[in-house]
Each structure stands twice: as structure tokens, then as C-alpha cells.
Design an enzyme around this catalytic site. Structure first.
Site, PDB file in Angstrom:
ATOM      1  CB  CYS A 277      -9.751 -20.274   4.508  1.00 51.69           C
ATOM      2  SG  CYS A 277     -10.707 -19.156   3.466  1.00 51.69           S
ATOM      3  CG  HIS A 335     -13.358 -19.633   7.170  1.00 55.63           C
ATOM      4  ND1 HIS A 335     -12.031 -19.708   6.795  1.00 55.63           N
ATOM      5  CD2 HIS A 335     -13.547 -20.649   8.051  1.00 55.63           C
ATOM      6  CE1 HIS A 335     -11.455 -20.709   7.425  1.00 55.63           C
ATOM      7  NE2 HIS A 335     -12.353 -21.295   8.193  1.00 55.63           N
ATOM      8  CG  ASP A 360     -11.696 -24.683   8.964  1.00 54.64           C
ATOM      9  OD1 ASP A 360     -10.809 -24.677   8.089  1.00 54.64           O
ATOM     10  OD2 ASP A 360     -12.217 -23.643   9.404  1.00 54.64           O
ATOM     11  CG  ASN A 400     -26.562 -18.311  14.302  1.00 55.55           C
ATOM     12  OD1 ASN A 400     -26.914 -17.257  13.774  1.00 55.55           O
ATOM     13  ND2 ASN A 400     -27.427 -19.223  14.676  1.00 55.55           N
ATOM     14  CG  ASP A 402     -25.827 -11.994  18.415  1.00 57.46           C
ATOM     15  OD1 ASP A 402     -26.161 -12.620  17.384  1.00 57.46           O
ATOM     16  OD2 ASP A 402     -26.590 -11.807  19.378  1.00 57.46           O
ATOM     17  CD  GLU A 449     -29.052 -14.741  11.150  1.00 56.64           C
ATOM     18  OE1 GLU A 449     -29.643 -14.403  12.186  1.00 56.64           O
ATOM     19  OE2 GLU A 449     -27.905 -15.216  11.167  1.00 56.64           O
ATOM     20  CB  ALA A 491     -17.334  -1.935  -7.584  1.00 58.23           C
TER      21      ALA A 491
END
Length: 691
Positions: A277, A335, A360, A400, A402, A449, A491
Site C-alpha cells: 500500500c 494502510h 487509493d 470507522n 466496528d 471515538e 521491543a
């Protein structure tokens, strides 16, 4: 009367291209922007008077016609235009003309609705036609009547003129950046970008209609979106996400659109292997900026890929962690797409949807039968207007949707654990204007949110988008155990990863929980690539108490998986009879750094030296080492690559590279180091090239 022949023509390429902000591309070819005059001087054999015949004709594409706006004849005597003529050019005699000496200086203006592309220009004097040459016309974000007009000069410098940038990757809590060379003004870009338009399917089916439609940035941006991927046509890039790249280049290898576009063009439009992408988006940004459509690269973290238009993503778990999907639905760590700036008069809403539009080029779902996406107005996504074209429901879901989490039993039974309405679409990011800072633009895509406005718009979007009332809320049982995974130390690739799992009781009963912790190597598009760790233990959780379980992922366990993967997904599922509780986190490993420095002052056309340094942090030898260095105005050829020796454990590699800069100014050099244990580590530095 004898024809007054044209003896000589001067396109004033340097002066015109400077005025039209195309001088960075070339000094040899005339490249102008719509709605802005340019100077053209014709030298006649005899003196010239204002009333003399001088008709200019411009033509572009096959079967040029006035009705399509692909041909225009203009000048003296003034042609009679019918009402259906589009894109009428004009000229005025310029004050620099010396007519008595036959020097005819003309100020020529391409109209604001001229199709972009390459034109031939000819002149007629008393019945005799002379071919004058060719010119290229681009969109004009400096002209207030052009649909791509961008009012702020700082933004025009960033989104049209800047050849260098950064692309954000990683995860929402560990955002990384990759330097990128767009290189839209490298000289061969003229031929390459025009070829991209000519190779598109619409042009092949209807060449005259396609050329005519190039007056419209909505149309052009949609064509570019389809042509950057090779799924339906001879597009630029082949996508691949499975880690098998031996017959091409790994997507992480690229640092520049120029090398990709040059390969495509030089190999007769053979698609280049391979892209993902961020590569697709960066290449599209280059082509958009070349044509004069303001463009920026945007990264959405926790990006949903909703393939059935439901605006929800189903995620299934079993005892061993995330299950591979039967569907193409997933949540990507990140993305990347682009936004193009343009007006949307086609949507008839009084400018409500003007401005940034999502485009896109990554092939995910078809749009009107072709793998492309957009332009989808960002404002339509914010408002949940999923009935607006193009592809608003798909992009709305990306930021957005769920996520519904399901537990799959050993017998195949399916139990809903919970719905996560907060995770998708985080830290939507782009590079700041005029600096290397990151700007968070999440607010332009959605309301906060969990706010009432965000939930109301989600429900409205589902309602507008649903065919038969799908997407109804399912009542969920309250969660009596809260779980969270935390990184105890940073990490770092090459070191053990130390985490802890915290369980908190939210009710008044004691529980004996079976806790299964799973770590998987993940590709950034949400697909697992291999199991790293699986452990199960029993924990007693007392009423209203917390318990912390230390977790360790040894380097030896993850190292072989992480050369071709982007993150480690650590998930924990706790079960108490028939109740399930789940949590997860994505761990991005910090890569070792390479450093780069310029050893002496740098001047145009004088050899310069760069030194690149890399220290092997591992107790093992690095094999198959290679280094690629690239930079606009510094490296003419595709790239500089050295086949390097192996690097011993904890040793330092130093490589000197020489090149001769050919353009002055602040230039960015990008280096890419690749080896057996670390994949494509990037670094960049700024070089100040003096004249």
C-alpha cells in the site's frame, strides 16, 4: 500577396517554465499550466502588422476536435465558435513585439478547461501552415478558476512542488516513518506520466473521449488510481503480500517512485514487482504532483478492509490465537492512501464536498468494475454520507468499522465475545507542511471515538448503506474481567521481548481462569504468517483484585519469522466455564539504525562523497548484505548498489559512495540496507548542494 513566412520560433522554455513553476522538470521543453499566459515569439521574414493573418492551432490526442476541447484555432481573423466548443485558447500581441522588424511576441493563454497532456502547435499566415513544435499543459493550483486551486502558497510548495517526503508505517502506538523520494520533476517524468494516461483502459477503448476528459482532475485522478496497480491493465505495480518476492523486489526495498516508474517505462509498460500500500500511494503521489493536482500521502492506523459493505469486521479466535480468515476482511496495522485536492462540482452540493479527496491505488475492491478507489470526499466520510460517489462506504469502513470478536469452539460453534467500536481508524497521519513533523488529521475523518456524534453518524452510515437493515446492535453481556498487555521494556529487534499481562476483576466473585497466550508473526495487512509462542496457565483471580503475568518472547523464537513480517500480535484469551475474555496488542520491533554523512562541501557538477555506517547488533554474522542509495538531483541512474561483504557479529560496516550532483538546493539522500537478518533498514540525510 506573398505569405509572410515564419523564419524562427522561440518557446522561451527557461523563462516560461520558470514562470509556470515547471523549470525543475526541464529547460528544453515548454511545460505550462492552464489559465496562465506564456510568451511565444515568432520571427517573420517581413514586417508584421496587427491586422495580418496569424492563426495558431493547438491539438492533442487522436481525432482532435473543437467540440471535445482537444483542438483550438485562435488568433486573427478571430474564428467564429459554435456554442458547443470547449477549451478556447487565446493570444494577445505582447509589448515585447517589434512588428516592423517582423518580431511577433505573443502572450498565449491555455484555457482553464484545457485537457492536460502534450499538444502540437502550428501557425497559419496567409494560407501557409507552419508546424512550430510541441508543448505540455498541466493543471494549475495557482489559478483560482482551476478546479485544483489551492489558496495557500506554503501548501502548494508542499503538495505540488516538494519532491521528498515521508510515509508513516508501524502501529498506532509505535508510529514509524519511511523517507521517500517522489521525484516528480525528474526529466523523464514527462514521458512516463503521459504514458500512464495513454496506457489506461479508457484510452484504449475510446482514445478521443479519454483525451477530452483529461480536462477534469476528478477523471484524471481516478485514471491514475487505476493505473498505479496492474490488476486490470498494464499498470505500474504488481501487489504481493505473501513474503515471496524472489522474482522481483520486496515492497520494503523501494525508497523512490522514480526507480519504479523508470523500470515500468523502460520495460514497455511491464508491471514492476512488487508493491504494497505505501509503495502504491507514494507512486500515485508522484504522478498527481507531476500533473499539478495537489496531493499528500496519508496513513490510517488500524485500518479495516470491509469486503461486504456491512461496515463491520468479524474477527475469529480459537485457542491458538487469531484464525486465518475465510474472507478477505481484516484489520491492517496501517494502510496508506493519498488525498488529492480538488473541487467536486459533479456532486451538486454547493461546494460541501470540495477539498481533500481520498484516492487509493492499492487494489482491494473494484469500483465501477475496475480496481481503483475514489475520489471520495473526506467531508463525506466525516458526515457518514455513504451515498456519495466514489467509494465513500469503503473508505468510511476503513476509518470507522466496528470489529466483532468471535470465539470458535473445537466443535465449530461460534460465540460472540464483544464488539470493539473504538479501535479502527487511529492516528490518521500525514507529513506537515514545510517540516518533517507528523500531523494527526483523524478529526477531519471522524468525530471523537466513543462520542455521541461518532456513534450517531456510524448508525446513520450503516442505515444509508444497508440493503436489508443489517448492522443492528446485538445486546452484549458485560465484561467481568478486564485484560491488558503491556510492554515492560522497549521491543528491540535482536533482543528478547518482555511483556506483562494484567487481569483485573470487575465483579464480586472469585474466578479460576484458563489463560492462553499466543504470539504470532503478522503481516501488516492483518494476516498471520507463523506461530511464535503458545502457552497456557491457570490463574486464580480474586474479587476486585488484579493479577500480573510476566510474558517473555525470546529472540531465538521470533528471529526467523520477523525478516518478512511487520509486527508480532500477542493475544490472550481467558476462559471461565463458558465466558471468554480477550485482549491483544501489536508489537513493532525497533530496528537498528544506519547513519549517513556527507564528508565535504557539495557543489553542482563536482564529485561528492557520502559515508554510510551500520553496526551489527547481533551475536551472529549478517549475510547477503546490500546497500542502495538514491536522491533527486544527486543520482541520475536508478540507484547505487554495492555488493558487500558479510558483517561479523557486533562489527561495524562502513561504505563510501561518490556521485556528482546535477541540481542545486537542499536535497534528500535515502539509503536502504538489506541483509539476512534485517529487512530494508532506511536512513536519510539532507545535502545542501551549492551552485
Amino acid at each position: 500577396m506573398m505569405a509572410n513566412r515564419i523564419n524562427k520560433v522561440d518557446f522561451h522554455c527557461v523563462a516560461n517554465n520558470t514562470a509556470h513553476r515547471t523549470i525543475e522538470i526541464t529547460r528544453k521543453q515548454l511545460i505550462v499550466r492552464r489559465g496562465q499566459p506564456f510568451l511565444l515569439t515568432l520571427e517573420m521574414l517581413q514586417s508584421f502588422s496587427v491586422g495580418d493573418t496569424l492563426l495558431l492551432t493547438v491539438e492533442t490526442g487522436p481525432a482532435p476536435s473543437e467540440r471535445r476541447g482537444t483542438r483550438s484555432q485562435f488568433g486573427n481573423p478571430s474564428p467564429k465558435y459554435t456554442s458547443d466548443v470547449k477549451a478556447i485558447w487565446k493570444y494577445e500581441i505582447d509589448r515585447r513585439a517589434v512588428l516592423e522588424r517582423g518580431i511577433v511576441a505573443l502572450s498565449v493563454t491555455p484555457p482553464i478547461d484545457a485537457p492536460v497532456g502534450k499538444y502540437s502547435l502550428s501557425a497559419m499566415t496567409h494560407g501557409e501552415t507552419t508546424s512550430l513544435g510541441t508543448l505540455v499543459v498541466l493543471f494549475n493550483p495557482w489559478c483560482s478558476d482551476d478546479w485544483v486551486y489551492l489558496p495557500e502558497e506554503g501548501e502548494r510548495q508542499e503538495y505540488v512542488m516538494n519532491e521528498e517526503g515521508t510515509v508513516y508505517t508501524g502501529t498506532s502506538h509505535c508510529i514509524g516513518s519511511r523517507p521517500w523520494i517522489f521525484g516528480q520533476f525528474e526529466e523523464e517524468m514527462v514521458d512516463i506520466c503521459l504514458k500512464i494516461l495513454d496506457a489506461n483502459l479508457k484510452h484504449i477503448k475510446d482514445p478521443a473521449g479519454d483525451t477530452s476528459a483529461r480536462c477534469n482532475p476528478i477523471y484524471v485522478s481516478r485514471v491514475i488510481s487505476a493505473m498505479v496497480n496492474s490488476n486490470d491493465d498494464q499498470g505500474v505495480l504488481v501487489g504481493r503480500w505473501d513474503g515471496k518476492y524472489s522474482d522481483g523486489c520486496s515492497p520494503t526495498y523501494w525508497t523512490s517512485s522514480v526507480s519504479i516508474l523508470q523500470r515500468w517505462f523502460q520495460n514497455r509498460c511491464s508491471p514492476v514487482k512488487y508493491g504494497q500500500c505505501w509503495v502504491y500511494a507514494a507512486v500515485m503521489c508522484t504522478v498527481m504532483r507531476f500533473f499539478g493536482i495537489p496531493c499528500r500521502v496519508v496513513t490510517n492506523f488500524q485500518s479495516a478492509h470491509d469486503s461486504n459493505n456491512s461496515l463491520t469486521i468479524d474477527e475469529c479466535y480459537d485457542d491458538y490465537g487469531v484464525r486465518s480468515k475465510e474472507t478477505s476482511e481484516s484489520v491492517w496495522n496501517f494502510h496508506v492512501w493519498v488525498e488529492g485536492w480538488m473541487k467536486r462540482p459533479d456532486l451538486m452540493k454547493g461546494g460541501m464536498y470540495d477539498g481533500w479527496q481520498v484516492l487509493d491505488p492499492t487494489p482491494q475492491e473494484k469500483s465501477e468494475g475496475v480496481f481503483c478507489c475514489g475520489p471520495a470526499p473526506v467531508n463525506a466520510i466525516l458526515r457518514g454520507d455513504t451515498d456519495v460517489k466514489y467509494d465513500v462506504p469503503f473508505v468510511y469502513a476503513e476509518v470507522n468499522a466496528d470489529i466483532v470478536k468471535w470465539m470458535i469452539g473445537t466443535n465449530g460453534s461460534k460465540k460472540k465475545m464483544y464488539t470493539d467500536s473504538m479501535s479502527v481508524g487511529q492516528s490518521i497521519s500525514t507529513k506537515a507542511v514545510g517540516s518533517w513533523k507528523r500531523v494527526d488529521i483523524t478529526d477531519s475523518y471522524k468525530h471523537k471515538e466513543g462520542s455521541a456524534a461518532e456513534r450517531a453518524i456510524f448508525k446513520r452510515a450503516v442505515r444509508m448503506n444497508s440493503k436489508e437493515g443489517q448492522g443492528c446492535d446485538i445486546e452484549e453481556a458485560p465484561q467481568y474481567v478486564e485484560m491488558k498487555i503491556k510492554e515492560e521494556t522497549k521491543a528491540i529487534n535482536g533482543q528478547d521481548v518482555k511483556l506483562s499481562l494484567k487481569l483485573s476483576s470487575k465483579d464480586h466473585t472469585n474466578k479460576v481462569l484458563s489463560v492462553r497466550v499466543n504470539a504470532q508473526a503478522m503481516r501488516y495487512n492483518g494476516n498471520p504468517a507463523g506461530n511464535i509462542l503458545n502457552k497456557v496457565q491457570h490463574v486464580t483471580l480474586l474479587s476486585r483484585q488484579d493479577v500480573a503475568i510476566p510474558l517473555l518472547i525470546p529472540f531465538a523464537d521470533y528471529s526467523k519469522h520477523m525478516v518478512n513480517c511487520d509486527s508480532i500480535k500477542v493475544s490472550a484469551v481467558a476462559s471461565d466455564s463458558d465466558e471468554y475474555y480477550q485482549t491483544e496488542t501489536n508489537i513493532t520491533l525497533e530496528q537498528p539504525v544506519i547513519s549517513m554523512k556527507v564528508l565535504d562541501p557539495v557543489h553542482v557538477n563536482r564529485e561528492m562523497t557520502l559515508e554510510v555506517e551500520f553496526k551489527n547488533p547481533l551475536n551472529e554474522r549478517l549475510r547477503n548484505c546490500s546497500l542502495t542509495v538514491i536522491g533527486c538531483g544527486l543520482f541520475k541512474s536508478d540507484y547505487v548498489k554495492s555488493d558487500l561483504r558479510e558483517v561479523e557479529p557486533n562489527a561495524t560496516l562502513r561504505v563510501k559512495i561518490t556521485t556528482t550532483p546535477y541540481r542545486a538546493g537542499l536535497k534528500t539522500v535515502v539509503a536502504d540496507f538489506d541483509c539476512s537478518s534485517f529487512r530494508d533498514i532506511k536512513s536519510s540525510c539532507i545535502v545542501d548542494v551549492k551552485p
